[in-house]
Design a protein around this motif. Structure first.
Motif, PDB file in Angstrom:
ATOM      1  N   GLN A   1      -2.967  31.913  45.433  1.00 19.99           N
ATOM      2  CA  GLN A   1      -2.828  33.223  46.063  1.00 19.99           C
ATOM      3  C   GLN A   1      -1.376  33.592  46.301  1.00 19.99           C
ATOM      4  O   GLN A   1      -1.017  34.755  46.332  1.00 19.99           O
ATOM      5  N   ASN A   2      -0.540  32.570  46.498  1.00 15.74           N
ATOM      6  CA  ASN A   2       0.837  32.853  46.857  1.00 15.74           C
ATOM      7  C   ASN A   2       1.744  32.798  45.627  1.00 15.74           C
ATOM      8  O   ASN A   2       2.052  31.742  45.105  1.00 15.74           O
ATOM      9  N   GLU A   3       2.172  33.967  45.182  1.00 17.40           N
ATOM     10  CA  GLU A   3       2.962  34.092  43.959  1.00 17.40           C
ATOM     11  C   GLU A   3       4.281  33.316  44.046  1.00 17.40           C
ATOM     12  O   GLU A   3       4.635  32.577  43.139  1.00 17.40           O
ATOM     13  N   SER A   4       4.998  33.448  45.169  1.00 21.83           N
ATOM     14  CA  SER A   4       6.325  32.833  45.232  1.00 21.83           C
ATOM     15  C   SER A   4       6.211  31.313  45.361  1.00 21.83           C
ATOM     16  O   SER A   4       7.033  30.578  44.818  1.00 21.83           O
ATOM     17  N   LEU A   5       5.162  30.864  46.038  1.00 22.84           N
ATOM     18  CA  LEU A   5       4.950  29.418  46.118  1.00 22.84           C
ATOM     19  C   LEU A   5       4.687  28.852  44.728  1.00 22.84           C
ATOM     20  O   LEU A   5       5.227  27.822  44.328  1.00 22.84           O
ATOM     21  N   ARG A   6       3.850  29.575  43.986  1.00 25.76           N
ATOM     22  CA  ARG A   6       3.538  29.142  42.630  1.00 25.76           C
ATOM     23  C   ARG A   6       4.807  29.063  41.795  1.00 25.76           C
ATOM     24  O   ARG A   6       5.045  28.118  41.061  1.00 25.76           O
ATOM     25  N   GLY A   7       5.644  30.077  41.927  1.00 28.71           N
ATOM     26  CA  GLY A   7       6.908  30.106  41.190  1.00 28.71           C
ATOM     27  C   GLY A   7       7.768  28.912  41.543  1.00 28.71           C
ATOM     28  O   GLY A   7       8.299  28.230  40.666  1.00 28.71           O
ATOM     29  N   LEU A   8       7.865  28.636  42.836  1.00 25.68           N
ATOM     30  CA  LEU A   8       8.701  27.512  43.289  1.00 25.68           C
ATOM     31  C   LEU A   8       8.186  26.193  42.753  1.00 25.68           C
ATOM     32  O   LEU A   8       8.956  25.354  42.289  1.00 25.68           O
ATOM     33  N   VAL A   9       6.857  26.019  42.817  1.00 26.42           N
ATOM     34  CA  VAL A   9       6.273  24.778  42.334  1.00 26.42           C
ATOM     35  C   VAL A   9       6.549  24.594  40.849  1.00 26.42           C
ATOM     36  O   VAL A   9       6.922  23.515  40.391  1.00 26.42           O
ATOM     37  N   LEU A  10       6.409  25.674  40.108  1.00 28.16           N
ATOM     38  CA  LEU A  10       6.642  25.581  38.662  1.00 28.16           C
ATOM     39  C   LEU A  10       8.107  25.300  38.359  1.00 28.16           C
ATOM     40  O   LEU A  10       8.446  24.659  37.372  1.00 28.16           O
ATOM     41  N   LEU A  11       9.004  25.796  39.221  1.00 28.64           N
ATOM     42  CA  LEU A  11      10.437  25.613  38.985  1.00 28.64           C
ATOM     43  C   LEU A  11      10.941  24.235  39.420  1.00 28.64           C
ATOM     44  O   LEU A  11      11.992  23.796  38.977  1.00 28.64           O
ATOM     45  N   THR A  12      10.172  23.580  40.293  1.00 26.50           N
ATOM     46  CA  THR A  12      10.673  22.358  40.910  1.00 26.50           C
ATOM     47  C   THR A  12      11.199  21.304  39.929  1.00 26.50           C
ATOM     48  O   THR A  12      12.324  20.832  40.106  1.00 26.50           O
ATOM     49  N   PRO A  13      10.451  20.941  38.875  1.00 24.93           N
ATOM     50  CA  PRO A  13      10.987  19.912  37.959  1.00 24.93           C
ATOM     51  C   PRO A  13      12.346  20.306  37.400  1.00 24.93           C
ATOM     52  O   PRO A  13      13.274  19.500  37.364  1.00 24.93           O
ATOM     53  N   THR A  14      12.466  21.571  36.976  1.00 28.58           N
ATOM     54  CA  THR A  14      13.731  22.038  36.419  1.00 28.58           C
ATOM     55  C   THR A  14      14.837  21.958  37.464  1.00 28.58           C
ATOM     56  O   THR A  14      15.951  21.505  37.173  1.00 28.58           O
ATOM     57  N   LEU A  15      14.520  22.409  38.676  1.00 30.18           N
ATOM     58  CA  LEU A  15      15.535  22.416  39.724  1.00 30.18           C
ATOM     59  C   LEU A  15      15.999  21.007  40.036  1.00 30.18           C
ATOM     60  O   LEU A  15      17.200  20.759  40.171  1.00 30.18           O
ATOM     61  N   VAL A  16      15.052  20.074  40.083  1.00 27.85           N
ATOM     62  CA  VAL A  16      15.411  18.690  40.385  1.00 27.85           C
ATOM     63  C   VAL A  16      16.310  18.136  39.295  1.00 27.85           C
ATOM     64  O   VAL A  16      17.395  17.604  39.565  1.00 27.85           O
TER      65      VAL A  16
ATOM     66  N   ILE B   1      20.323  17.132  39.682  1.00 24.02           N
ATOM     67  CA  ILE B   1      20.784  15.759  39.472  1.00 24.02           C
ATOM     68  C   ILE B   1      21.780  15.683  38.321  1.00 24.02           C
ATOM     69  O   ILE B   1      22.807  15.018  38.416  1.00 24.02           O
ATOM     70  N   THR B   2      21.504  16.389  37.238  1.00 27.10           N
ATOM     71  CA  THR B   2      22.324  16.193  36.033  1.00 27.10           C
ATOM     72  C   THR B   2      23.442  17.212  35.887  1.00 27.10           C
ATOM     73  O   THR B   2      24.363  16.997  35.117  1.00 27.10           O
ATOM     74  N   VAL B   3      23.377  18.324  36.562  1.00 23.09           N
ATOM     75  CA  VAL B   3      24.430  19.321  36.382  1.00 23.09           C
ATOM     76  C   VAL B   3      25.177  19.621  37.678  1.00 23.09           C
ATOM     77  O   VAL B   3      26.396  19.467  37.748  1.00 23.09           O
ATOM     78  N   ILE B   4      24.449  20.029  38.694  1.00 21.94           N
ATOM     79  CA  ILE B   4      25.135  20.530  39.887  1.00 21.94           C
ATOM     80  C   ILE B   4      25.885  19.402  40.618  1.00 21.94           C
ATOM     81  O   ILE B   4      27.073  19.533  40.920  1.00 21.94           O
ATOM     82  N   VAL B   5      25.225  18.262  40.815  1.00 26.65           N
ATOM     83  CA  VAL B   5      25.887  17.158  41.519  1.00 26.65           C
ATOM     84  C   VAL B   5      27.109  16.644  40.744  1.00 26.65           C
ATOM     85  O   VAL B   5      28.203  16.557  41.297  1.00 26.65           O
ATOM     86  N   PRO B   6      26.966  16.343  39.447  1.00 25.88           N
ATOM     87  CA  PRO B   6      28.162  15.905  38.700  1.00 25.88           C
ATOM     88  C   PRO B   6      29.275  16.946  38.718  1.00 25.88           C
ATOM     89  O   PRO B   6      30.459  16.605  38.806  1.00 25.88           O
ATOM     90  N   PHE B   7      28.867  18.226  38.666  1.00 22.67           N
ATOM     91  CA  PHE B   7      29.871  19.281  38.670  1.00 22.67           C
ATOM     92  C   PHE B   7      30.655  19.264  39.979  1.00 22.67           C
ATOM     93  O   PHE B   7      31.883  19.339  39.979  1.00 22.67           O
ATOM     94  N   LEU B   8      29.932  19.137  41.094  1.00 19.27           N
ATOM     95  CA  LEU B   8      30.604  19.093  42.396  1.00 19.27           C
ATOM     96  C   LEU B   8      31.485  17.847  42.504  1.00 19.27           C
ATOM     97  O   LEU B   8      32.621  17.908  42.997  1.00 19.27           O
TER      98      LEU B   8
END
Lengths: 367, 310
Positions: free
Chosen positions: B27-42, B46-53
């Motif tokens: 029912q919750n569109e944004s929750l669904r979006g977040l869940v689907l994005l989670t693997p990519t975000l993780v 780990i591989t781009v943002i942290v090394p970049f910082l």
């Protein structure tokens, strides 16, 4: 017709795509300032004829003249015609004003004059102030108007319209028909419209060419097509029509006697209207040319009895299906609802009589 | 019976809790979006943002001998901006990348155009042929160009065979042009595919409309096809430009002394020279430069598009 009155002359145009014949020996003239329609079902070749006029297709045989000039070797961008495309083909990367002004580049106008002409067009299509909108911010009807303005701003000799109203809903389509007709009247440009909608063609056109299977069947005014169709195909395509088998029994000077078994009658028709057909013919009669009676009418010669099959209320008109006494031939009779109400309620299964005038019978070949 | 029902009770409760979560998820569109994005975000963090910082932090250190001082300073950036070697290499990298990108886009555009407008059948086969070089390793492709361009390579021996030259052309390999040619070939599909897709999307009736409105083939291209395919050109340009600026294998294998790129220098800092803070600062500088060039390109292409179409 003198050369001066002719705007487009289509001379024996033929078009093949590989082994498929799209157009065969099309031959007709379109007059200056006329609203001309090409009417036919899909696949009848009407769009191909229009595209040959615009220069997007080359005819396999025959020639086409626009304003007296042979066009076959002239590429589309040099022809004095403009087109309104079926899907409007609005440039998605340009706003409304630049869409309308697209073709003005070649005229090398100064910006003020260019702007003036575009505003004039926006005024004409009743979209003033829409100049800055993008194509995807327009509704279907608005896109259609922009496509019209984009073509008309160039003041073409001929405007070609490829099913321009096909994508609109019924209300909007009828409104656009009125506007299109008024526009054509006021600017006097020759319009050539391609449509599969016979009502649209009848409403808008001065003359119509009916096409089927790549051939032009008849070119006539709307009334001419409706009242004097030259073949069963045309008669069936334009409006509703009853067909009855008939036989020529005798021919005597100027008139011929025809036996119509379905109507249990014989009638006489001028012989010249029969000239092209054999002795087995079809008689066609429009549903609204028949009158329904509860009692046997006085003129017994042109009447027949039958059984009411069905009654359909269509708003302003009411249609009756009447099964004739012989072999179950069913005839459609249509009358205005006010007249139908005067008959009172007739239940299906009741005996009724039909009458007609002899002029309403149209003899046609059996093709 | 009682035992079974006791066993079943918690399972039933679990089931309803799961059903509740399920309902929430659907029912919750944004929750669904977040869940689907989670693997990519993780993975990205780990591989781009942290090394970049980490790299950004490291670039503010200073290397002294075998050790770092971890007092924060912009010293490395100061050296990069004042030392001509660094700026020269950076500008050269940007220039060579631009040249390779320009060559590739100019060559890829006609191919994409042909594919989009003239190939009717078997488009897939054409696309496979075009992407075929990508089926082999990048190193292999670079070595292949050494064979083609080398002193006793295909071109030199061929030209000598037909008598056009008497001795091998030495400027073919180990030069800037060799790097540009190799880069252009190696990355061609990255430029071609986006352009092809954007051309393919163009509604053919729009082209007919522009012809109908009086424009010949050249103006049709400039006023309709080019502006409508611009998103593809921009995407292709970026896809090629960004990775090639930092490329160091190509320059190392087919480039000469005059065609070392910033990537080679960064590799040296992290390798032989062992000055990681300087390498990090160079990498960050390179990223910032690419971003700036990219923004400039986007602004320019937008202006060009508006000017051409109107």
């Amino acid at each position: 017709m003198t050369q001066d009155e002719t705007m487009i002359s289509v001379r024996n145009i033929g078009k093949r795509f590989g082994s498929v014949v799209a157009v065969e020996d099309a031959c007709f003239d379109i007059r200056r300032g006329e609203f001309f329609s090409l009417l036919g079902a899909s696949g009848s070749g009407k769009t191909t004829v229009l595209r040959i006029m615009a220069g997007f297709e080359a005819a396999t045989s025959g020639a086409i003249f626009i304003d007296g000039r042979q066009m076959d070797a002239v590429p589309p961008h040099q022809r004095p015609v403009n087109m309104v495309f079926q899907n409007y083909a609005i440039f998605p990367h340009l706003n409304v004003a630049d869409n309308i002004g697209f073709g003005l580049r070649k005229l090398k106008l100064d910006p003020v004059e260019r702007r003036r002409r575009i505003d004039e067009m926006l005024e004409l299509i009743k979209l003033p102030g829409f100049g800055d909108r993008l194509a995807d911010q327009l509704s279907g009807g608005q896109r259609q108007r922009v496509a019209l303005a984009r073509a008309l701003v160039l003041q073409p000799k001929v405007l070609l319209l490829d099913e321009p109203l096909g994508a609109l809903d019924k209300q909007l389509r009828e409104q656009m028909q009125v506007e299109l007709r008024a526009l054509q009247r006021s600017i006097g440009v020759t319009f050539v419209l391609v449509t599969h909608d016979q009502e649209e063609a009848l409403t808008l056109s001065d003359r119509i060419a009916v096409m089927a299977d790549g051939r032009v069947l008849q070119v006539d005014t709307p009334a001419g097509l409706y009242e004097r169709p030259c073949s069963r195909q045309v008669a069936g395509f334009v409006g509703n029509m009853n067909f009855l088998p008939a036989r020529v029994v005798s021919q005597d000077g100027g008139s011929a006697r025809i036996d119509v078994p379905g109507l249990q009658t014989t009638c006489s028709i001028s012989a010249e209207r029969l000239a092209r057909f054999g002795s087995d013919i079809s008689l066609a009669i429009r549903p609204e040319r028949m009158t329904l009676h509860r009692e046997r009418p006085a003129d017994q010669a042109n009447s027949v009895s039958g059984v009411l099959h069905d009654r359909m209320y269509l708003g302003e008109r009411t249609q009756f299906q009447v099964a004739l006494d012989d072999r179950g031939t069913t005839i459609a009779v249509s009358s205005s609802t006010t007249v139908a109400e005067r008959l009172g309620s007739i239940d299906p299964g009741a005996q009724v009589w039909l009458s007609w005038s002899e002029e309403a019978l149209i003899p046609l070949g059996n093709d | 019976m009682t035992v079974t029902s006791e066993l079943n009770a918690p399972a039933g409760a679990d089931k309803t809790a799961f059903a509740g979560l399920r309902r929430l998820f659907f029912q919750n569109e944004s929750l669904r979006g977040l869940v689907l994005l989670t693997p990519t975000l993780v993975i990205l963090s780990i591989t781009v943002i942290v090394p970049f910082l980490l790299m950004g932090a490291m670039s503010l250190w200073t290397q002294i001998g075998f050790d770092y001082t971890d007092d924060w300073s912009f010293r490395n950036y100061g050296i990069i901006l004042t030392e001509p070697l660094y700026t020269t290499l950076l500008l050269r990298s940007l220039g060579m990348s631009m040249a390779a990108t320009l060559v590739t886009v100019m060559l890829a555009y006609p191919m994409a155009y042909f594919l989009a407008f003239h190939v009717q059948k078997n488009k897939l086969i054409w696309l496979i042929i075009i992407t075929l070089p990508f089926w082999t390793s990048y190193l292999l492709r670079v070595f292949a160009w050494r064979v083609v361009l080398g002193y006793e390579g295909v071109i030199n021996t061929g030209l000598m065979e037909i008598g056009l030259i008497s001795e091998p052309l030495s400027f073919l390999l180990y030069s800037k042009s060799a790097v540009i040619i190799t880069l252009a070939h190696a990355w061609a599909a990255f430029a071609l595919l986006p352009i092809y897709v954007s051309l393919e999307k163009i509604d053919k009736s729009v082209l007919e409309a522009s012809a109908d409105l009086g424009e010949g083939p050249v103006m049709r291209f400039l006023r309709v096809i080019l502006p409508l395919s611009m998103p593809g050109v921009i995407a292709g340009t970026f896809l090629m430009f960004i990775p090639t600026v930092g490329d160091y294998v190509t320059a190392a294998l087919v480039g000469g002394p005059d065609s070392r790129m910033i990537g080679n220098l960064i590799e040296l800092q992290f390798g032989t020279v062992d000055n990681w803070p300087m390498g990090a600062a160079l990498a960050i500088t390179m990223i910032i430069s690419i971003t700036m060039v990219g923004l400039l390109f986007m602004v320019l292409s937008r202006l060009l598009k508006r000017w051409v179409a109107a």
